[in-house]
Design a protein around this motif. Structure first.
Motif, PDB file in Angstrom:
ATOM      1  N   GLU A   1       4.546   1.151  -1.398  1.00 56.59           N
ATOM      2  CA  GLU A   1       5.412   0.195  -0.778  1.00 56.59           C
ATOM      3  C   GLU A   1       5.016  -1.309  -0.071  1.00 56.59           C
ATOM      4  O   GLU A   1       3.282  -1.646  -0.562  1.00 56.59           O
ATOM      5  CB  GLU A   1       5.914   0.583   0.618  1.00 56.59           C
ATOM      6  CG  GLU A   1       6.352   1.888   0.820  1.00 56.59           C
ATOM      7  CD  GLU A   1       6.196   2.853   2.587  1.00 56.59           C
ATOM      8  OE1 GLU A   1       6.046   2.173   3.039  1.00 56.59           O
ATOM      9  OE2 GLU A   1       5.766   3.679   2.282  1.00 56.59           O
ATOM     10  N   LYS A   2       5.739  -1.792  -0.345  1.00 55.50           N
ATOM     11  CA  LYS A   2       5.421  -3.656   0.372  1.00 55.50           C
ATOM     12  C   LYS A   2       5.022  -3.928   1.344  1.00 55.50           C
ATOM     13  O   LYS A   2       4.208  -4.635   1.655  1.00 55.50           O
ATOM     14  CB  LYS A   2       6.508  -4.490  -0.407  1.00 55.50           C
ATOM     15  CG  LYS A   2       6.939  -4.831  -1.677  1.00 55.50           C
ATOM     16  CD  LYS A   2       8.229  -5.981  -1.049  1.00 55.50           C
ATOM     17  CE  LYS A   2       8.722  -5.556  -2.546  1.00 55.50           C
ATOM     18  NZ  LYS A   2       9.722  -6.481  -2.939  1.00 55.50           N
ATOM     19  N   ASP A   3       5.067  -3.500   2.503  1.00 56.50           N
ATOM     20  CA  ASP A   3       4.851  -3.299   3.716  1.00 56.50           C
ATOM     21  C   ASP A   3       4.360  -2.165   4.837  1.00 56.50           C
ATOM     22  O   ASP A   3       4.557  -1.409   5.187  1.00 56.50           O
ATOM     23  CB  ASP A   3       5.367  -4.104   4.602  1.00 56.50           C
ATOM     24  CG  ASP A   3       4.874  -4.870   5.825  1.00 56.50           C
ATOM     25  OD1 ASP A   3       4.185  -4.569   5.998  1.00 56.50           O
ATOM     26  OD2 ASP A   3       5.765  -4.901   6.854  1.00 56.50           O
TER      27      ASP A   3
ATOM     28  N   GLY B   1       0.674  -1.078   0.263  1.00 54.01           N
ATOM     29  CA  GLY B   1       0.153   0.157   0.119  1.00 54.01           C
ATOM     30  C   GLY B   1       0.557   1.627   0.078  1.00 54.01           C
ATOM     31  O   GLY B   1       2.015   1.578  -0.247  1.00 54.01           O
ATOM     32  N   PHE B   2       0.140   2.319   0.325  1.00 55.81           N
ATOM     33  CA  PHE B   2       0.915   3.867   0.700  1.00 55.81           C
ATOM     34  C   PHE B   2       0.307   4.647   1.674  1.00 55.81           C
ATOM     35  O   PHE B   2      -1.011   4.387   1.867  1.00 55.81           O
ATOM     36  CB  PHE B   2       0.688   4.112  -0.815  1.00 55.81           C
ATOM     37  CG  PHE B   2      -0.095   4.466  -1.689  1.00 55.81           C
ATOM     38  CD1 PHE B   2      -0.855   5.773  -1.080  1.00 55.81           C
ATOM     39  CD2 PHE B   2      -0.728   3.318  -2.451  1.00 55.81           C
ATOM     40  CE1 PHE B   2      -2.484   5.912  -2.446  1.00 55.81           C
ATOM     41  CE2 PHE B   2      -2.306   3.679  -3.325  1.00 55.81           C
ATOM     42  CZ  PHE B   2      -2.646   4.948  -3.063  1.00 55.81           C
ATOM     43  N   THR B   3       1.032   5.939   1.893  1.00 56.26           N
ATOM     44  CA  THR B   3       0.580   6.827   2.391  1.00 56.26           C
ATOM     45  C   THR B   3       0.599   7.844   1.627  1.00 56.26           C
ATOM     46  O   THR B   3       1.143   7.865   1.502  1.00 56.26           O
ATOM     47  CB  THR B   3       1.547   6.844   4.211  1.00 56.26           C
ATOM     48  OG1 THR B   3       2.589   7.403   3.246  1.00 56.26           O
ATOM     49  CG2 THR B   3       1.752   5.439   4.873  1.00 56.26           C
ATOM     50  N   ILE B   4      -0.874   8.652   2.071  1.00 59.71           N
ATOM     51  CA  ILE B   4      -0.732  10.358   1.918  1.00 59.71           C
ATOM     52  C   ILE B   4      -0.962  11.016   2.671  1.00 59.71           C
ATOM     53  O   ILE B   4      -1.755  10.897   4.314  1.00 59.71           O
ATOM     54  CB  ILE B   4      -2.350   9.866   1.449  1.00 59.71           C
ATOM     55  CG1 ILE B   4      -2.133   9.258   0.642  1.00 59.71           C
ATOM     56  CG2 ILE B   4      -2.754  11.425   0.435  1.00 59.71           C
ATOM     57  CD1 ILE B   4      -4.053   8.982  -0.979  1.00 59.71           C
TER      58      ILE B   4
ATOM     59  N   MET C   1       0.436  -5.539  -4.878  1.00 58.95           N
ATOM     60  CA  MET C   1       1.038  -4.961  -5.278  1.00 58.95           C
ATOM     61  C   MET C   1       0.890  -3.635  -6.521  1.00 58.95           C
ATOM     62  O   MET C   1       0.861  -2.704  -6.602  1.00 58.95           O
ATOM     63  CB  MET C   1       2.347  -4.672  -5.169  1.00 58.95           C
ATOM     64  CG  MET C   1       3.695  -4.035  -5.229  1.00 58.95           C
ATOM     65  SD  MET C   1       3.763  -2.909  -3.583  1.00 58.95           S
ATOM     66  CE  MET C   1       4.906  -1.747  -4.328  1.00 58.95           C
ATOM     67  N   SER C   2       0.420  -4.711  -7.158  1.00 60.31           N
ATOM     68  CA  SER C   2       0.349  -3.783  -8.498  1.00 60.31           C
ATOM     69  C   SER C   2      -1.297  -3.416  -8.458  1.00 60.31           C
ATOM     70  O   SER C   2      -1.452  -2.466  -9.030  1.00 60.31           O
ATOM     71  CB  SER C   2       0.097  -5.328  -9.977  1.00 60.31           C
ATOM     72  OG  SER C   2      -0.790  -4.826 -11.029  1.00 60.31           O
TER      73      SER C   2
ATOM     74  N   ILE D   1      -3.224   3.817   3.238  1.00 64.38           N
ATOM     75  CA  ILE D   1      -4.133   2.635   2.424  1.00 64.38           C
ATOM     76  C   ILE D   1      -3.490   0.936   1.918  1.00 64.38           C
ATOM     77  O   ILE D   1      -2.723   1.546   1.491  1.00 64.38           O
ATOM     78  CB  ILE D   1      -3.931   3.619   0.887  1.00 64.38           C
ATOM     79  CG1 ILE D   1      -5.758   4.409   1.258  1.00 64.38           C
ATOM     80  CG2 ILE D   1      -5.563   2.402   0.062  1.00 64.38           C
ATOM     81  CD1 ILE D   1      -5.308   5.732  -0.571  1.00 64.38           C
ATOM     82  N   ILE D   2      -4.559   0.425   1.928  1.00 65.31           N
ATOM     83  CA  ILE D   2      -3.708  -0.887   1.722  1.00 65.31           C
ATOM     84  C   ILE D   2      -4.478  -2.154   0.483  1.00 65.31           C
ATOM     85  O   ILE D   2      -5.727  -1.851   0.771  1.00 65.31           O
ATOM     86  CB  ILE D   2      -3.780  -2.272   2.738  1.00 65.31           C
ATOM     87  CG1 ILE D   2      -2.167  -1.983   3.919  1.00 65.31           C
ATOM     88  CG2 ILE D   2      -3.572  -3.032   2.325  1.00 65.31           C
ATOM     89  CD1 ILE D   2      -2.738  -2.379   5.554  1.00 65.31           C
TER      90      ILE D   2
END
Length: 239
Positions: A215-217, A101-104, A183-184, A178-179
């Motif tokens: 990121e992966k984790d 996921g990633f962070t905002i 990864m795609s 957000i997760i």
């Protein structure tokens, strides 16, 4: 003889008048036509196919669960039920979860800081629109300012402050996590949000979205409160 001719003439006039009336009514009230272009229809068809595919996936998952119950011995049934309950808790958002996921970062805009414009709590309408943009993608887990978003979550204004699950959302800056399932999927959502017009809506409220690389984790917290069981009741043993 003249009476017969008059009757025939009257009938013909009635028929002509009826046909003119029908034609006039048709011209005044034509049937509604689908004026959408081919691409709009194709897009709607694609959305319906996506929903159909998701329903089929859920049905297959349920069929596999039922089949596993039927093939298990009595000693293994309890563990299978516990695994199913854990899966449901995870789907409901009551447990911590980690994944790609990633962070905002939601921050005040540079202009608002330079001009000394006071920053207040993010509006509930803007936050709701952002959540709807993200929910275009399936299988999403989201945390807003440390508050887990679930199907039971509410975004509303309480005493002039925007809240999630009844808890105040911090005045920016704050973080959204957000997760996605893979990864795609995270990369697709990341690219979608980068190009989304939602940035303009935030900018109008003197806010900006800083979207970090996937990121992966990434870990999001579980919903802290327990869901109330309203409809299900436990049967006595032996029934």
């Amino acid at each position: 003889m003249k009476k017969a001719i008059n009757w025939k003439f009257t009938i013909v006039l009635l028929l002509i008048g009826f046909m003119i009336a029908v034609q006039y009514n048709t011209m005044e009230h034509p049937k509604e036509r689908d004026t959408r272009d081919i691409w709009a229809i194709r897009q709607e068809l694609a959305e319906e196919k996506k929903i159909h595919s998701e329903l089929l996936t859920e049905i297959r998952d349920l069929d596999r669960t039922i089949s596993s119950y039927r093939t298990l011995s009595e000693s293994s049934t309890g563990q299978a039920l516990r695994d199913t309950v854990d899966k449901l808790h995870k789907k409901a958002g009551t447990t911590d979860i980690s994944g790609p996921g990633f962070t905002i970062e939601v921050r005040p805009s540079v202009e608002s800081i330079a001009y000394g414009i006071p920053i207040t709590s993010i509006s509930s309408d803007l936050l709701t629109r952002f959540v709807n943009e993200v929910n275009r993608f399936k299988g999403i887990h989201m945390e807003i300012d440390g508050k887990r978003l679930t199907m039971m979550s509410s975004i509303r204004v309480i005493n002039g402050v925007t809240t999630v699950n009844g808890l105040n959302v911090s005045t920016p800056p704050f973080t959204i996590k957000i997760i996605s399932p893979t990864m795609s999927d995270s990369e697709k959502l990341y690219n979608y949000l980068l190009a989304s017009s939602i940035h303009d809506d935030f900018y109008l409220d003197n806010l900006v979205l800083e979207i970090n690389q996937p990121e992966k984790d990434v870990t999001v917290r579980g919903y802290p409160d327990k869901f109330k069981n309203v409809y299900l009741k436990e049967l006595p043993k032996g029934e």
